[in-house]
Design an enzyme around this catalytic site. Structure first.
Site, PDB file in Angstrom:
ATOM      1  N   HIS A 132      38.215  10.730  32.903  1.00  0.00           N
ATOM      2  CA  HIS A 132      37.083  10.435  32.022  1.00  0.00           C
ATOM      3  C   HIS A 132      36.683  11.642  31.194  1.00  0.00           C
ATOM      4  CE1 HIS A 132      36.272   6.454  33.892  1.00  0.00           C
ATOM      5  NE2 HIS A 132      37.012   7.016  34.831  1.00  0.00           N
ATOM      6  N   GLU A 136      50.485  33.608  38.708  1.00  0.00           N
ATOM      7  CA  GLU A 136      50.658  35.046  38.901  1.00  0.00           C
ATOM      8  C   GLU A 136      52.121  35.391  39.186  1.00  0.00           C
ATOM      9  OE1 GLU A 136      47.099  37.764  40.464  1.00  0.00           O
ATOM     10  OE2 GLU A 136      48.280  36.972  42.112  1.00  0.00           O
ATOM     11  N   LYS A 140      41.151  45.730  34.694  1.00  0.00           N
ATOM     12  CA  LYS A 140      40.499  46.657  35.627  1.00  0.00           C
ATOM     13  C   LYS A 140      40.363  48.034  34.977  1.00  0.00           C
ATOM     14  CE  LYS A 140      42.470  44.523  39.757  1.00  0.00           C
ATOM     15  NZ  LYS A 140      43.415  44.701  40.840  1.00  0.00           N
TER      16      LYS A 140
HETATM   17  O1  PA5 Z   1      48.198  37.683  44.946  1.00  0.00           O
HETATM   18  C1  PA5 Z   1      47.707  38.786  44.805  1.00  0.00           C
HETATM   19  O2  PA5 Z   1      48.342  39.805  45.097  1.00  0.00           O
HETATM   20  C2  PA5 Z   1      46.292  38.964  44.307  1.00  0.00           C
HETATM   21  O3  PA5 Z   1      45.705  37.765  44.024  1.00  0.00           O
HETATM   22  C3  PA5 Z   1      45.455  39.659  45.354  1.00  0.00           C
HETATM   23  O4  PA5 Z   1      45.486  38.912  46.533  1.00  0.00           O
HETATM   24  C4  PA5 Z   1      44.031  39.839  44.872  1.00  0.00           C
HETATM   25  O5  PA5 Z   1      44.010  40.575  43.701  1.00  0.00           O
HETATM   26  C5  PA5 Z   1      43.200  40.552  45.931  1.00  0.00           C
HETATM   27  O6  PA5 Z   1      43.787  41.780  46.262  1.00  0.00           O
HETATM   28  P1  PA5 Z   1      43.418  42.514  47.587  1.00  0.00           P
HETATM   29  O7  PA5 Z   1      43.821  41.671  48.727  1.00  0.00           O
HETATM   30  O8  PA5 Z   1      44.192  43.801  47.544  1.00  0.00           O
HETATM   31  O9  PA5 Z   1      41.935  42.762  47.580  1.00  0.00           O
END
Ligand code: PA5
Length: 445
Positions: free
Chosen positions: A307, A286, A421
């Site tokens: 394996h 990310e 989303k």
């Molecule tokens: O690293 C990030 O920002 C994301 O993985 C969020 O943690 C994830 O989408 C969850 O978001 P939130 O904490 O707003 O529910």
């Protein structure tokens, strides 16, 4: 106390002046705030500012949940879930939850998927059990988390009554904004704040990770101490030759840009580390996968996956490198027994520790994969405890920040996550998405 160490001798990368200069400059950007995404650097100095982490309050809340609950469900997704699970699974006996005499609540997870079967089966398991909830969402609006929380909150209130349920529901969210904050304030839940300047995937050393970890019975001070020692060891003032995070960032970027290695496989030889790799994949994926750039982070559990994926790694496309987490000392001791009949022909191993066999598999694999054209980075962890896991977490976090800066992307945002989303909300006719809804339905005709 030792430290985690890293060996680049099989990576096939030379530390040129150019590589060093880039990594050092990238590390400086993290401390002086001059890089992209500098509003989200709160995690970088957090371990040494342990006074900013409400450790005692977290431990008190954990004790209360431990006293009142046989099961604690951690509700969250991505950065609001993976760090806690990674640490808890790395430190836990995987069979503990089957034991009647276990000391701490079973920790389960929800809100990390929207599977009806998963949620149904979880709710069935929780029926008539004393369970509590830690709901974690920085934005407070994440669908997966909100959906699971609504179901579990209702069940908890039905089983315990609303007044008692309120005492075993904890919300970890933004200080002021978001639906989770509004609900927590209205219902009177105990809350913890996710600092504004710490993004989800860098939040494991805030209450986001620390409360579930403390509930599972682990020493969160030792975890933060390990991270703090790694913060010192990887500061920009530490020369490149001793700075393992700058070196890691430099080597992986050199493999990517100079040698065409597009995929990094995080490998472990301890199944307990499976979720450390899951957390790492989110952290790096990310943070770096932007502007059509970035190493694809993958993972394998060895020897299990030797394996299944071993063939591909040995002889498939040469676009991969491996980063192995090797644990020097297992916590338990198990000797391989002699057998008079020796039907399996394994008496040559009699008297050896199982870990010795595992280590020879690791060494043999390293040599085979290097011979097959797979560069290898090896991180060695003295043992699996809170202190070293804390070191490892901070090492990967700072390595990620440096690496993203070397790559030239903003390591602290995730704009691409919104695309699915938007479509999902349009397909579900969410109010406010009327135009998107019309367009997507046209497209799908
Ligand atoms: O690293 C990030 O920002 C994301 O993985 C969020 O943690 C994830 O989408 C969850 O978001 P939130 O904490 O707003 O529910």
């Amino acid at each position: 106390m030792g430290d985690i160490k890293i060996d680049f001798s099989h990576a096939g990368v030379k530390f040129t002046d150019e590589i060093k200069r880039k990594a050092e400059a990238a590390n400086n950007l993290l401390s002086d705030g001059g890089g992209k995404g500098s509003d989200f650097l709160g995690w970088a100095q957090l371990p040494l500012r342990i006074q900013d982490i409400p450790v005692d309050e977290i431990n008190e809340t954990a004790h209360l949940l431990q006293k009142e609950c046989d099961v604690v469900v951690v509700v969250g997704i991505g950065g609001s879930y993976l760090g806690a699970r990674a640490v808890i699974e790395a430190l836990s006996d995987p069979f503990d939850m089957l034991k009647k005499d276990r000391q701490h609540p079973i920790i389960l997870y929800a809100g990390h998927n929207m599977s009806e079967d998963y949620l149904f089966e979880l709710q069935s398991f929780l029926r008539n059990r004393k369970f509590g909830i830690i709901c974690i969402s920085k934005s407070g609006t994440t669908t997966e988390t909100a959906l699971a929380f609504r179901l579990l909150k209702k069940q908890c209130e039905e089983q315990r009554g609303k007044a008692e349920a309120k005492d075993v529901i904890v919300a970890i969210t933004d200080a002021k904004r978001g639906a989770a904050r509004a609900a927590a304030d209205k219902e009177g839940y105990k809350t913890f704040v996710i600092p504004d300047n710490v993004g989800g995937r860098f939040s494991v050393l805030t209450p986001v990770g620390l409360l579930p970890i403390a509930c599972a019975g682990f020493d969160i001070k030792a975890l933060v101490n390990g991270a703090a020692d790694m913060e010192k060891a990887t500061a920009p003032s530490v020369p490149f030759a001793e700075n393992i995070a700058a070196q890691y960032a430099a080597v992986r970027n050199a493999l990517y840009t100079e040698k065409g290695k597009k995929i990094e496989i995080m490998v472990n030889y301890q199944p307990k580390l499976h979720f450390i790799a899951e957390w790492w994949k989110q952290l790096y994926g990310e943070s770096e996968g932007k502007e059509h750039k970035g190493i694809f982070p993958a993972s394998c559990d060895f020897t299990t996956d030797l394996h299944s994926m071993g063939q591909w790694i040995q002889e498939g496309e040469r676009s991969i490198f491996e980063t192995v987490i090797s644990v020097e000392q297992p916590a338990k001791k198990l000797l391989f027994p002699n057998d008079d009949e020796n039907l399996d022909g394994l008496n040559f191993l009699a008297g050896k520790r199982v870990d010795e066999v595992n280590k020879m598999a690791e060494l043999g694999t390293l040599l085979a994969h290097v011979d097959g054209g797979v560069p290898n980075i090896r991180i060695s962890v003295p043992e699996l405890n809170e202190y070293y896991i804390g070191q490892l977490i901070y090492f990967f976090e700072i390595g990620c920040g440096i690496s993203g800066n070397v790559l030239g992307v903003n390591p602290f945002n995730q704009p691409g996550v919104e695309a699915y989303k938007k479509n999902m909300f349009a397909l579900l006719d969410k109010p406010g998405y009327e135009a998107e809804s019309k367009a997507i339905k046209e497209r799908l005709k």
